[in-house]
Scaffold this motif. Sequence first.
Motif, short mmCIF file in Angstrom:
data_model
loop_
_atom_site.label_atom_id
_atom_site.label_comp_id
_atom_site.label_asym_id
_atom_site.label_seq_id
_atom_site.Cartn_x
_atom_site.Cartn_y
_atom_site.Cartn_z
N GLY A 150 0.79 -1.23 0.00
CA GLY A 150 0.00 0.00 0.00
C GLY A 150 0.82 1.27 0.00
N LYS A 151 2.12 1.17 -0.29
CA LYS A 151 3.00 2.34 -0.23
C LYS A 151 3.53 2.76 -1.61
N GLY A 152 3.03 2.13 -2.68
CA GLY A 152 3.51 2.47 -4.02
C GLY A 152 3.04 3.84 -4.48
N ASP A 153 3.84 4.46 -5.31
CA ASP A 153 3.48 5.76 -5.90
C ASP A 153 4.06 5.78 -7.32
N ILE A 154 3.24 5.36 -8.28
CA ILE A 154 3.72 5.26 -9.66
C ILE A 154 3.93 6.64 -10.27
N VAL A 155 3.14 7.62 -9.85
CA VAL A 155 3.37 8.99 -10.34
C VAL A 155 4.77 9.45 -9.95
N ARG A 156 5.16 9.18 -8.70
CA ARG A 156 6.50 9.60 -8.27
C ARG A 156 7.58 8.82 -9.03
N ASP A 157 7.40 7.51 -9.15
CA ASP A 157 8.37 6.72 -9.92
C ASP A 157 8.52 7.27 -11.34
N PHE A 158 7.38 7.57 -11.95
CA PHE A 158 7.36 8.04 -13.33
C PHE A 158 8.07 9.39 -13.47
N VAL A 159 7.73 10.33 -12.61
CA VAL A 159 8.35 11.66 -12.67
C VAL A 159 9.85 11.55 -12.45
N ASN A 160 10.26 10.73 -11.49
CA ASN A 160 11.70 10.54 -11.24
C ASN A 160 12.40 9.96 -12.47
N SER A 161 11.75 9.00 -13.14
CA SER A 161 12.34 8.42 -14.34
C SER A 161 12.46 9.46 -15.45
N CYS A 162 11.44 10.28 -15.60
CA CYS A 162 11.49 11.34 -16.61
C CYS A 162 12.68 12.26 -16.37
N ARG A 163 12.87 12.67 -15.13
CA ARG A 163 13.96 13.59 -14.83
C ARG A 163 15.31 12.91 -15.00
N LYS A 164 15.37 11.63 -14.69
CA LYS A 164 16.61 10.87 -14.83
C LYS A 164 17.08 10.83 -16.28
N TYR A 165 16.13 10.75 -17.21
CA TYR A 165 16.48 10.59 -18.63
C TYR A 165 16.22 11.84 -19.47
N GLY A 166 15.98 12.98 -18.81
CA GLY A 166 15.85 14.23 -19.54
C GLY A 166 14.57 14.39 -20.32
N ILE A 167 13.49 13.78 -19.82
CA ILE A 167 12.18 13.89 -20.45
C ILE A 167 11.29 14.78 -19.59
N MET A 168 10.54 15.67 -20.20
CA MET A 168 9.65 16.55 -19.43
C MET A 168 8.40 15.78 -19.00
N PRO A 169 8.08 15.76 -17.68
CA PRO A 169 6.95 14.96 -17.21
C PRO A 169 5.62 15.72 -17.24
N GLY A 170 4.57 14.99 -17.57
CA GLY A 170 3.21 15.53 -17.52
C GLY A 170 2.28 14.54 -16.84
N ILE A 171 1.15 15.03 -16.37
CA ILE A 171 0.18 14.19 -15.67
C ILE A 171 -1.20 14.36 -16.29
N TYR A 172 -1.86 13.24 -16.48
CA TYR A 172 -3.19 13.16 -17.08
C TYR A 172 -4.17 12.83 -15.95
N VAL A 173 -5.22 13.63 -15.83
CA VAL A 173 -6.20 13.46 -14.75
C VAL A 173 -7.56 13.19 -15.38
N GLY A 174 -8.07 11.98 -15.20
CA GLY A 174 -9.37 11.62 -15.75
C GLY A 174 -10.47 11.84 -14.74
N ILE A 175 -11.29 12.87 -14.95
CA ILE A 175 -12.38 13.16 -14.00
C ILE A 175 -13.75 13.15 -14.68
N ARG A 176 -13.77 12.99 -16.00
CA ARG A 176 -15.06 13.02 -16.71
C ARG A 176 -15.90 11.79 -16.38
N TRP A 177 -15.22 10.67 -16.09
CA TRP A 177 -15.90 9.42 -15.76
C TRP A 177 -15.28 8.86 -14.48
N ASN A 178 -16.10 8.26 -13.64
CA ASN A 178 -15.60 7.58 -12.45
C ASN A 178 -16.60 6.48 -12.13
#
Length: 444
Positions: free
Chosen positions: A106-134
Amino acid sequence: MAQTAGHPVPSRSQLKWHEAELGVVFHYDLHVFDGKKYGQGNNRITPVADYNIFNPEHLDTDQWVVAAKNAGAKFAVLTATHETGFALYQSDVNPYCLKAVKWRDGKGDIVRDFVNSCRKYGIMPGIYVGIRWNSLLGIHNFKAQGEGVFARNRQQWYKQMCEKMVEELCTRYGDLFLIWFDGGADDPEGDGPDVLPVVTKYQPDCLFYHNVQRADFRWGGSETGTVAYPCWSSFPQPYSHHKQSDSDEEHLLLLKHGDPNGKYWVPAMADTPLRGAEGRHEWFWEPGDEDAVYPLTDLMNMYRKSVGRNATLILGLTPDPSGLLPAGDSLRLKEFGDAVLERFATPLKSVKGSGNRLELKLGKETEIHSCIIQEDISKGERIRRYKVEAKVDGMWQTVCEGESVGHKRIQQFPSLKTKVVRLTVVEAVDVPDVLNFSVYGGEK
């Protein structure tokens, strides 16, 4: 929104959008793990029975991001939430998140892993938020289902939860390249949360896409990875589209082409899933779709009809249940990145300058078959019509012509041999300022 000599110009963030040319979006959600074909309509209304099916034992966001970088992507986006409502991070306001699952205790954070990977390899990170459907909370097209006080109270609670989620995402992961609201974030005066002030406050340099108040770029009118031509970055309104205009044919045409006389800078996005061949169109991993990866020829065609038509191309990528991007997908991305470099990295000759005419002298008779034209868009889109000519047997011969140029225009034409090529701006709204006029030969 700035203007120069009466026409719009991009912000600094929008200039980065154009210069990036290619990005990716990673779609990941609970239903990736159910072993079934994805049915969007059902997924929007039926909650996942057991959220502990989420168990990517070998998740490696470095592997994802390296595959994107190999394709030539300059930015990458992750679906922090999608249509199930499940959040891929440690949310304090949405209990339906990685805190709730057994994966990583219960301690995983894929957003953090992803952003860290982006910065590690020189890629600009973005986040997609789906709120139209739930599907868990019964939100359908932004609206809490039901009538009366109960539904109104749930609607208000949902709007506030979304606003707080956006604040979490904007404040925990450093500077973001963009925030993407799937289908928009709707009208805050109606069913939508008031997310624009949150993004503006905490991520002032971030691209915002989108609600009825603002879009820093627009959907290009299809999910084919291409845009129509001409494709102008200027637009008559500061937003892209909304739920009432989704099926409006006139507005769809506007999304595809833009408006050369528009007052706002809202450039086009061309998006498509990598697994879009063989009649498939899959944003999420599904079993048996390995043959649906687009062939290289299709991807190169998309590149010419997106990046080469003044749009930014976004490819949808699909990590599998193990937490890795499939090997065949990664290989195709590498082939694509290599092919773009091989084809366009080294022109035969280049020139830049201001004015209505630029000339390229090749020195000796050389075979050519394509060209690239780029405006200095920091000063706006000034060119309205142009032509490219080559001198053949002492006579100027038109090899291609067009309308919009913007950040980049790529054109192919029948191969011919020449010593001199020239670009003539036939019509412009101000002095043309060409950053790059290049010609290419060799293999197409």
